[in-house]
Scaffold this motif. Structure first.
Motif, PDB file in Angstrom:
ATOM      1  N   SER A  64       0.882  -1.024  -0.025  1.00 19.89           N
ATOM      2  CA  SER A  64      -0.031   0.132   0.127  1.00 19.89           C
ATOM      3  C   SER A  64       0.938   1.190   0.105  1.00 19.89           C
ATOM      4  O   SER A  64       2.107   1.241  -0.043  1.00 19.89           O
ATOM      5  CB  SER A  64      -0.754   0.156   1.233  1.00 19.89           C
ATOM      6  N   TYR A  65       0.159   2.494  -0.084  1.00 17.72           N
ATOM      7  CA  TYR A  65       1.050   3.457   0.080  1.00 17.72           C
ATOM      8  C   TYR A  65       0.973   4.534   1.236  1.00 17.72           C
ATOM      9  O   TYR A  65      -0.246   4.590   1.570  1.00 17.72           O
ATOM     10  CB  TYR A  65       0.857   4.290  -1.364  1.00 17.72           C
ATOM     11  N   LEU A  66       1.773   5.267   1.764  1.00 15.05           N
ATOM     12  CA  LEU A  66       1.695   6.179   2.539  1.00 15.05           C
ATOM     13  C   LEU A  66       2.029   7.609   2.305  1.00 15.05           C
ATOM     14  O   LEU A  66       2.982   7.579   1.189  1.00 15.05           O
ATOM     15  CB  LEU A  66       2.925   5.952   3.773  1.00 15.05           C
ATOM     16  N   ASN A  67       1.332   8.545   2.342  1.00 14.54           N
ATOM     17  CA  ASN A  67       1.749   9.721   2.107  1.00 14.54           C
ATOM     18  C   ASN A  67       2.469  10.629   3.097  1.00 14.54           C
ATOM     19  O   ASN A  67       1.990  10.849   4.256  1.00 14.54           O
ATOM     20  CB  ASN A  67       0.213  10.391   1.961  1.00 14.54           C
ATOM     21  N   ILE A  68       3.803  10.724   2.680  1.00 13.99           N
ATOM     22  CA  ILE A  68       4.785  11.185   3.581  1.00 13.99           C
ATOM     23  C   ILE A  68       5.262  12.543   2.619  1.00 13.99           C
ATOM     24  O   ILE A  68       5.891  12.771   2.107  1.00 13.99           O
ATOM     25  CB  ILE A  68       6.005  10.285   3.750  1.00 13.99           C
ATOM     26  N   ARG A  69       4.440  13.736   3.689  1.00 18.29           N
ATOM     27  CA  ARG A  69       5.015  15.202   3.083  1.00 18.29           C
ATOM     28  C   ARG A  69       4.871  14.932   1.673  1.00 18.29           C
ATOM     29  O   ARG A  69       5.684  15.419   0.859  1.00 18.29           O
ATOM     30  CB  ARG A  69       6.478  15.262   3.698  1.00 18.29           C
ATOM     31  N   GLY A  70       3.669  14.518   1.217  1.00 20.29           N
ATOM     32  CA  GLY A  70       3.245  14.913  -0.403  1.00 20.29           C
ATOM     33  C   GLY A  70       3.618  13.776  -1.254  1.00 20.29           C
ATOM     34  O   GLY A  70       3.610  13.801  -2.306  1.00 20.29           O
ATOM     35  N   GLU A  71       4.683  12.892  -0.718  1.00 22.75           N
ATOM     36  CA  GLU A  71       5.313  11.976  -1.687  1.00 22.75           C
ATOM     37  C   GLU A  71       4.816  10.565  -1.162  1.00 22.75           C
ATOM     38  O   GLU A  71       4.570  10.114  -0.009  1.00 22.75           O
ATOM     39  CB  GLU A  71       6.624  11.817  -1.544  1.00 22.75           C
ATOM     40  N   LEU A  72       4.223   9.739  -2.223  1.00 20.73           N
ATOM     41  CA  LEU A  72       3.676   8.465  -2.006  1.00 20.73           C
ATOM     42  C   LEU A  72       4.806   7.206  -1.891  1.00 20.73           C
ATOM     43  O   LEU A  72       5.759   7.179  -2.799  1.00 20.73           O
ATOM     44  CB  LEU A  72       2.655   8.066  -3.098  1.00 20.73           C
TER      45      LEU A  72
END
Length: 674
Positions: free
Chosen positions: A569-577
């Motif tokens: 899955s994906y995490l949104n870390i400071r606008g980056e997947l």
């Protein structure tokens, strides 16, 4: 050959190999700065050292060959010849031949004569060289006599006493005297004034001296060349008779504390007893077998593990005395660890010399003029890394010249200088060393690589990959964009070898290119392979270690992702997947996860990925233990370590995990596109 002779021959080979590297480096530098007389003298001294050592340990053919080699080079010292590309090329061939003679290769005589005849013809083109002029006593003749030594009006009187251990260390005074005979008519007299009475005499000590009267005006350089090997441990005086005014020279040893200068005495001194060896000076070195360093590193690793166990016991105790002792032991082990690791560190410049020779040969064979630039030669790496790094760098540099640089005609047509530039640099970056190979050639053609990858089934036409992802296809086994196989490239093997070797060193590869401007390839390597900083994590009740150098950051797993099917899955870390992997699913753990899981974001050359873990325990010194051959096929693990309680924790391979995350991401893209 006796065991002692075998050991001496092996020591000679080691020292001669280092001197050969020094000669090759000097020749390459001399080609760039032909007027550097100090370089010429340095090369000549190295030749003379190899010749003398070779004669001492029975390498007669090698010694004779080097004698002729240095005789030709002596013309450079005396201004009778000039440096040229042809001379450098022949001299490099002579270095290769010396290497063969060192290894006792057979059927070398014809090659010896061919190289020497070419050297003589190059130095003296007007002389008939049909019959090679090899002196019968070539070993005894150190140098051709310089013009200033041929005066018959001056007699040089040399008195010398070798070090007490000279005979035990293999020195032969007779060979030194024979070298002096080569300068002219000689009278020799033994000096017995330092020999003690019979009761105090050790027959293995070298106590006699010699007075050698030579009918020639020997320069200080001539004398230095004769006594080059034994100069540090001897007393030496020089008197020149017949000069106006008459002069007596006292030639001081290099280490005055070891070998005090003996002025010419007016009367015989009392017999002297052997001097005790002085303490080694700060700049001295000694050879240590690699196996001993490896064993020492293993012992230090065990100490680090024992220290961790002691700290755990101390933490459970409230005894102040025990805590104080534990702190002292921790400080001492940290110092021992750093000192031991520093002994294993080797400057990368130790392998750069061979690459300069490689680039010169490639430039000549491919007819591609180039400038090879090296930066950061003092940057140090673990000796094991240095040893394994040589072959990958050879593949990379060959590709840079063969595929990267254009032909002179193509470069001129595109507005570039006729000569290309390849730079090999090294620098520190935190706990890593970055080794960069950069060229100003044609660059990588992403479209051509893409077409080749599609034809090989490595990707489909629907795959939407970035240029950097396409560039990495060149590391796939059997991948090559070259249509014609040559001696240098075309089989798609070289870059695959590079990738596998760098991965085995726990390193990573970054690749950047601009079409028409050039390519930059960066190797990211750990400083050492023995002890690293690691982050200890818990997954399903089992503990694992992640190399701290690969960790970017740690975040809380959002509640929306607390339960999943195990896929990426994906995490949104400071606008980056950022894709993430659930280690519980990867390791097939069936128990229920905790309520609050953590995500450790790790990175490598292929990108970055989050690893979902149950708990982050903390950072610890990690002693790496290699996995056995039975575990060689295990994915995602690069080794193991022993924890403070004696249990074993596997070390996660960040590069493999990032590659897995990237593959899962590519499959997801293909499913969406389909």
């Amino acid at each position: 050959m006796s065991g002692f002779d075998d050991m001496g021959a092996e020591i000679f080979r080691q020292e001669a190999s280092e001197l050969l590297q020094s000669i090759e480096k000097g020749l390459m530098d001399l080609e760039a700065t032909p007027g550097d007389t100090e370089l010429i003298n340095s090369i000549f001294r190295s030749m003379h050292t190899i010749k003398g050592s070779g004669a001492m340990f029975g390498f007669t053919e090698l010694s004779q060959f080097v004698h002729e080699f240095e005789t030709a080079f002596d013309d450079l010292r005396n201004g009778r010849a000039v440096v040229s590309k042809e001379l450098i090329g022949l001299s490099l061939q002579a270095c290769d031949q010396i290497g063969k003679l060192m290894d006792a290769a057979e059927n070398t005589e014809s090659d010896n004569q061919r190289i020497l005849a070419s050297l003589r013809q190059l130095m003296n083109p007007d002389v008939d060289h049909a019959e090679p002029d090899v002196p019968t006593e070539a070993v005894a003749d150190p140098v051709e006599q310089p013009e200033q030594t041929l005066s018959g009006d001056v007699t040089t009187v040399i008195r010398f006493w070798l070090g007490v251990d000279a005979l035990r260390l293999g020195s032969n005074p007779a060979l030194l005297i024979e070298e002096l005979r080569a300068f002219g008519d000689t009278k020799v007299r033994a000096l017995d004034d330092r020999i003690p009475t019979l009761g105090d005499l050790d027959p293995t000590d070298c106590l006699a001296g010699w007075e050698v009267e030579v009918a020639a005006n020997l320069s200080d350089d001539d004398i230095d060349m004769v006594f080059l090997f034994v100069r540090d441990e001897m007393d030496l005086t020089v008197e020149r008779r017949g000069a106006k005014p008459a002069a007596i020279d006292v030639v001081a040893p290099v280490h005055e504390a070891k070998t005090p200068v003996v002025e010419q005495p007016a009367a015989k001194p009392a017999p002297a007893k052997p001097q005790a060896a002085a303490a080694p000076s700060a700049g001295e070195t000694m050879r240590v077998a690699t196996e001993r360093l490896d064993e020492l590193m293993d012992r230090v690793g065990e100490l680090v593990i024992a220290e961790a166990r002691l700290n755990a016991l101390t933490g459970a105790s409230s005894d102040p005395a025990m805590m104080s002792v534990a702190e002292d032991i921790q400080r001492l082990i940290a110092g021992l660890r750093d000192a031991t690791m520093s002994m294993r560190m080797v400057p990368i410049g130790s392998i750069l010399g061979r690459f300069r020779r490689l680039m010169r040969d490639l430039s000549t064979s491919l007819n591609k003029p180039l400038e090879f630039v090296t930066v950061g030669e003092d940057t140090e790496l673990d000796k094991t890394v240095i040893e394994l790094l040589a072959d990958p760098l050879v593949h990379i540099l060959r590709n840079s010249v063969d595929h990267g640089l254009e032909t002179p005609e193509e470069r001129l047509a595109s507005g570039k200088p006729e000569s290309g530039t390849i730079e090999l640099g090294a620098r520190y970056s935190g706990a890593e060393v970055l080794i960069t190979v950069r060229d100003d050639g044609r660059g990588l053609n992403a479209q051509k690589i893409r077409e080749k990858a599609i034809s090989k089934g490595l990707m489909t036409e629907k795959d939407d990959l970035s240029d950097s992802e396409i560039y990495r296809m060149i590391f796939q086994p059997g991948f090559s964009t070259v249509d014609k196989v040559t001696e240098l490239s075309g089989r798609g093997v070289g870059m695959d070898v590079v990738m596998r070797t760098i991965a085995s060193l726990r390193g990573e590869i970054d690749l950047a290119s601009e079409l028409g401007q050039g390519t930059t390839l960066t190797l990211r390597l750990p400083l050492t392979l023995a002890i690293i900083d690691g982050m200890l994590i818990d997954v399903g009740g089992e503990r694992y270690t992640i190399p701290l150098a690969a960790v970017e950051e740690c975040v809380e797993l959002p509640a929306v992702h607390a339960v999943g099917n195990g896929g990426s899955s994906y995490l949104n870390i400071r606008g980056e997947l950022v894709p993430f992997l659930r280690l519980r699913h990867l390791f097939e753990i069936d128990s229920a996860p905790p309520d609050f899981q953590k995500v450790v974001v790790v990175s490598s050359a292929g990108g970055r990925v989050g690893l979902v873990v149950d708990r982050i325990i903390g950072n610890f010194q990690t002693v790496i233990k290699q996995l056995s051959q039975f575990h060689a096929d295990l994915k995602f693990f690069s080794g193991a370590t022993i924890l403070s309680d004696g249990t074993v924790a596997l070390i996660l391979d960040a590069t493999q995990l990032v590659a897995l995350g990237r593959d899962v991401e590519l499959r997801a893209r293909r499913e969406v596109a389909a």
